[in-house]
Design a protein around this motif. Sequence first.
Motif, PDB file in Angstrom:
ATOM      1  N   THR A   1      21.094  54.537  34.201  1.00 35.84           N
ATOM      2  CA  THR A   1      20.551  55.897  34.246  1.00 35.84           C
ATOM      3  C   THR A   1      20.256  56.432  32.847  1.00 35.84           C
ATOM      4  OG1 THR A   1      21.774  56.372  36.282  1.00 35.84           O
ATOM      5  CG2 THR A   1      21.000  58.263  35.007  1.00 35.84           C
ATOM      6  N   CYS A   2      21.173  56.239  31.927  1.00 40.37           N
ATOM      7  CA  CYS A   2      21.045  56.811  30.585  1.00 40.37           C
ATOM      8  C   CYS A   2      20.006  56.085  29.733  1.00 40.37           C
ATOM      9  CB  CYS A   2      22.393  56.786  29.876  1.00 40.37           C
ATOM     10  SG  CYS A   2      23.575  57.999  30.486  1.00 40.37           S
ATOM     11  N   TYR A   3      20.020  54.759  29.765  1.00 43.32           N
ATOM     12  CA  TYR A   3      19.151  53.998  28.860  1.00 43.32           C
ATOM     13  C   TYR A   3      17.817  53.613  29.507  1.00 43.32           C
ATOM     14  CZ  TYR A   3      22.593  53.773  25.147  1.00 43.32           C
ATOM     15  OH  TYR A   3      23.456  54.107  24.125  1.00 43.32           O
ATOM     16  N   ASN A   4      17.759  53.657  30.825  1.00 37.41           N
ATOM     17  CA  ASN A   4      16.502  53.364  31.529  1.00 37.41           C
ATOM     18  C   ASN A   4      15.856  52.073  31.033  1.00 37.41           C
ATOM     19  OD1 ASN A   4      14.491  53.832  33.437  1.00 37.41           O
ATOM     20  ND2 ASN A   4      13.245  55.044  32.033  1.00 37.41           N
ATOM     21  N   LEU A   5      16.687  51.052  30.889  1.00 36.64           N
ATOM     22  CA  LEU A   5      16.242  49.709  30.525  1.00 36.64           C
ATOM     23  C   LEU A   5      16.891  48.727  31.503  1.00 36.64           C
ATOM     24  CD1 LEU A   5      16.620  49.818  26.628  1.00 36.64           C
ATOM     25  CD2 LEU A   5      14.468  49.466  27.867  1.00 36.64           C
ATOM     26  N   PRO A   6      16.265  47.578  31.723  1.00 36.54           N
ATOM     27  CA  PRO A   6      16.895  46.585  32.591  1.00 36.54           C
ATOM     28  C   PRO A   6      18.293  46.224  32.086  1.00 36.54           C
ATOM     29  CG  PRO A   6      14.631  45.960  32.101  1.00 36.54           C
ATOM     30  CD  PRO A   6      14.940  47.138  31.225  1.00 36.54           C
ATOM     31  N   LEU A   7      19.238  46.158  32.997  1.00 41.98           N
ATOM     32  CA  LEU A   7      20.620  45.828  32.653  1.00 41.98           C
ATOM     33  C   LEU A   7      21.004  44.508  33.308  1.00 41.98           C
ATOM     34  CD1 LEU A   7      23.480  46.515  31.543  1.00 41.98           C
ATOM     35  CD2 LEU A   7      23.905  47.717  33.706  1.00 41.98           C
ATOM     36  N   SER A   8      21.505  43.600  32.495  1.00 39.55           N
ATOM     37  CA  SER A   8      22.020  42.328  33.000  1.00 39.55           C
ATOM     38  C   SER A   8      23.501  42.257  32.653  1.00 39.55           C
ATOM     39  CB  SER A   8      21.271  41.152  32.357  1.00 39.55           C
ATOM     40  OG  SER A   8      21.830  39.923  32.770  1.00 39.55           O
ATOM     41  N   VAL A   9      24.339  42.316  33.667  1.00 40.03           N
ATOM     42  CA  VAL A   9      25.782  42.269  33.441  1.00 40.03           C
ATOM     43  C   VAL A   9      26.241  40.820  33.499  1.00 40.03           C
ATOM     44  CG1 VAL A   9      28.042  42.993  34.293  1.00 40.03           C
ATOM     45  CG2 VAL A   9      26.093  44.560  34.405  1.00 40.03           C
ATOM     46  N   THR A  10      26.983  40.432  32.486  1.00 35.91           N
ATOM     47  CA  THR A  10      27.380  39.035  32.389  1.00 35.91           C
ATOM     48  C   THR A  10      28.898  38.919  32.359  1.00 35.91           C
ATOM     49  OG1 THR A  10      27.283  37.060  31.006  1.00 35.91           O
ATOM     50  CG2 THR A  10      27.152  39.163  29.868  1.00 35.91           C
ATOM     51  N   MET A  11      29.383  37.870  32.994  1.00 35.85           N
ATOM     52  CA  MET A  11      30.798  37.520  32.857  1.00 35.85           C
ATOM     53  C   MET A  11      30.881  36.618  31.628  1.00 35.85           C
ATOM     54  SD  MET A  11      32.530  38.876  35.278  1.00 35.85           S
ATOM     55  CE  MET A  11      34.051  37.968  35.187  1.00 35.85           C
ATOM     56  N   SER A  12      30.057  36.951  30.653  1.00 32.44           N
ATOM     57  CA  SER A  12      29.718  36.042  29.581  1.00 32.44           C
ATOM     58  C   SER A  12      30.940  35.537  28.851  1.00 32.44           C
ATOM     59  CB  SER A  12      28.822  36.724  28.570  1.00 32.44           C
ATOM     60  OG  SER A  12      29.589  37.421  27.644  1.00 32.44           O
ATOM     61  N   GLU A  13      30.659  34.500  28.118  1.00 36.77           N
ATOM     62  CA  GLU A  13      31.680  33.950  27.265  1.00 36.77           C
ATOM     63  C   GLU A  13      32.125  35.052  26.302  1.00 36.77           C
ATOM     64  OE1 GLU A  13      32.229  31.307  28.448  1.00 36.77           O
ATOM     65  OE2 GLU A  13      30.445  30.483  29.231  1.00 36.77           O
ATOM     66  N   ASP A  14      33.389  35.017  25.933  1.00 34.83           N
ATOM     67  CA  ASP A  14      33.936  36.087  25.116  1.00 34.83           C
ATOM     68  C   ASP A  14      33.882  35.745  23.632  1.00 34.83           C
ATOM     69  OD1 ASP A  14      35.891  34.179  24.851  1.00 34.83           O
ATOM     70  OD2 ASP A  14      37.257  35.122  26.267  1.00 34.83           O
ATOM     71  N   SER A  15      34.615  36.521  22.844  1.00 33.41           N
ATOM     72  CA  SER A  15      34.590  36.330  21.396  1.00 33.41           C
ATOM     73  C   SER A  15      35.150  34.978  20.976  1.00 33.41           C
ATOM     74  CB  SER A  15      35.370  37.457  20.705  1.00 33.41           C
ATOM     75  OG  SER A  15      34.755  38.695  20.932  1.00 33.41           O
ATOM     76  N   ALA A  16      36.118  34.446  21.722  1.00 36.21           N
ATOM     77  CA  ALA A  16      36.657  33.130  21.386  1.00 36.21           C
ATOM     78  C   ALA A  16      35.565  32.066  21.497  1.00 36.21           C
ATOM     79  CB  ALA A  16      37.828  32.783  22.306  1.00 36.21           C
ATOM     80  N   PHE A  17      34.778  32.146  22.567  1.00 38.26           N
ATOM     81  CA  PHE A  17      33.640  31.246  22.715  1.00 38.26           C
ATOM     82  C   PHE A  17      32.642  31.473  21.578  1.00 38.26           C
ATOM     83  CE2 PHE A  17      29.270  30.628  24.182  1.00 38.26           C
ATOM     84  CZ  PHE A  17      29.298  29.302  24.592  1.00 38.26           C
ATOM     85  N   GLY A  18      32.404  32.752  21.238  1.00 42.90           N
ATOM     86  CA  GLY A  18      31.476  33.074  20.157  1.00 42.90           C
ATOM     87  C   GLY A  18      31.915  32.507  18.828  1.00 42.90           C
ATOM     88  N   ALA A  19      33.226  32.511  18.552  1.00 38.09           N
ATOM     89  CA  ALA A  19      33.732  31.947  17.298  1.00 38.09           C
ATOM     90  C   ALA A  19      33.455  30.448  17.226  1.00 38.09           C
ATOM     91  CB  ALA A  19      35.229  32.219  17.174  1.00 38.09           C
ATOM     92  N   ALA A  20      33.622  29.764  18.370  1.00 35.58           N
ATOM     93  CA  ALA A  20      33.318  28.329  18.412  1.00 35.58           C
ATOM     94  C   ALA A  20      31.819  28.085  18.291  1.00 35.58           C
ATOM     95  CB  ALA A  20      33.859  27.732  19.712  1.00 35.58           C
ATOM     96  N   LEU A  21      31.032  28.894  18.985  1.00 36.03           N
ATOM     97  CA  LEU A  21      29.576  28.734  18.952  1.00 36.03           C
ATOM     98  C   LEU A  21      29.027  28.987  17.552  1.00 36.03           C
ATOM     99  CD1 LEU A  21      27.012  28.221  20.651  1.00 36.03           C
ATOM    100  CD2 LEU A  21      26.913  30.697  21.052  1.00 36.03           C
ATOM    101  N   ALA A  22      29.551  30.003  16.857  1.00 37.40           N
ATOM    102  CA  ALA A  22      29.100  30.298  15.496  1.00 37.40           C
ATOM    103  C   ALA A  22      29.383  29.130  14.573  1.00 37.40           C
ATOM    104  CB  ALA A  22      29.792  31.568  14.986  1.00 37.40           C
ATOM    105  N   LEU A  23      30.534  28.495  14.749  1.00 40.15           N
ATOM    106  CA  LEU A  23      30.870  27.350  13.913  1.00 40.15           C
ATOM    107  C   LEU A  23      29.919  26.189  14.188  1.00 40.15           C
ATOM    108  CD1 LEU A  23      34.460  26.382  12.986  1.00 40.15           C
ATOM    109  CD2 LEU A  23      32.795  24.590  13.362  1.00 40.15           C
TER     110      LEU A  23
END
Length: 460
Positions: A429-451
């Motif tokens: 409602t507020c941003y009026n943009l398509p929203l995709s909600v993800t059970m995405s990988e978290d910061s731990a996954f991100g730390a591995a992916l960045a490496l």
Amino acid sequence: MDFEKLILGIDIGTSSVKVSLLDSCTSKSIYAKSVPTISKINPSHQKGDEQDVVKILKAMKQCIKSPGKMMEKVKAIGICGQMHGIVFWDEKFVHNFWDSEFTSKTDKFVSNLYTWQDARTDFQFLAKLPKPHSHLKAYSGYGCNTIFWLKENQPEILSNFNQCGTIQDLIVSILCNQGKSVMSTHNAASWGYFNVTDCSWNIDILTEANFPVHLLPSVVQPGINVGTLYETLYNIPKGAVVGVALGDLQCSVIATLTTMTDAVINISTSAQVAFIAKEIETQCDGVEYFPYFENHFLAVAASLNGGNVLDSFVRSVFSWVSALGLTITEDELWNRLLHLSPEENLTPLIVNPLIFGERHNPTTYGSLINVTNNNLTLSELFSGFCKGIINNLLKMMPREMLLKAGIQRIIGSGSVINKNHIIKTQIETCYNLPLSVTMSEDSAFGAALALLKNNPSLFN
């Protein structure tokens, strides 16, 4: 299934430690685990927020022990964690991790963790401090400001230790058995008094203010490898590469976003709206540009009021119910609130949810508007708090700012968004943009992916 080369990601969060094992061939997570730290302790100051470092490390050990023999395939370790906070230690503490189990004698070689929620450096104290030479301001809960406060009020803390860093920097030092603390620009910028442009601390300003500059860690770019695992640890081979510790926010974004036309809204303990920017734009209150990866920046509206607001509300309701001699569990209460019908969400009640204040506006707190004789119901109050969290983010980073940056979609992540349909609807409602909600990988996954992204040659 046989995996040849794995990357271990570790995230030291505000309330838990998470690990993720990433397969370097597919860039997919093959294992994840979370362990609560239960590390919060009574602070040494009424406005303080401190955690027991030894309990955090024990939770980390429990996490990395659980995958068993799978860990033999780990070639590298990426680490991230809660930014802004600070912990002090003596080099003996690092060595004791490998020499023996932690004991009461070990505790004297490490301070408590002063977290990002620590508010002892209040508005009056901050007003006395020198202005940083940086596009980033320094707020309550930021490492350098905490040092300023300790120097004035508890100088013995500074004299008892010879190293300091974020909690994730300490863990990197431990894993590599290194004496000197090394920090990424992610974490240095989160402390304040750090110039991102030339990658240096404001040494002249700090020295003139009698700040103990000898304690400041050396700083390197994110993605740099700072050492190797000192000894085999829970089947992780000795010699596994260890990357410099990163910020949890940057790692949650790299784990979530696939294109620069996406923005992310993450709501867990706190709440953030962020998108990747090529350069620093003129800043407005509530939005800051933190170092990201590959010389890009992360435009961030970081609110102190997220899931912690809803937790506080539910705990208050629970205490009211208990005071009346009635019986309900917190889980039952959450279940009722999270399954309100759409009709129950319709309320004219407006909740300003700033019960923790905001860094850019520390003297303004929450309020209720449009209170009538029939809308102070449990469902309408909860709905109002949920909507208020998103309304506050919108005020900090308006829709027009996202459109100007070319943002076409919002990715919703974090435990709160995944569970809460009121918040999901309010974002749309507020941003009026398509929203995709993800059970995405978290910061731990991100730390591995960045490496992985910064060291592809390690895994060829």
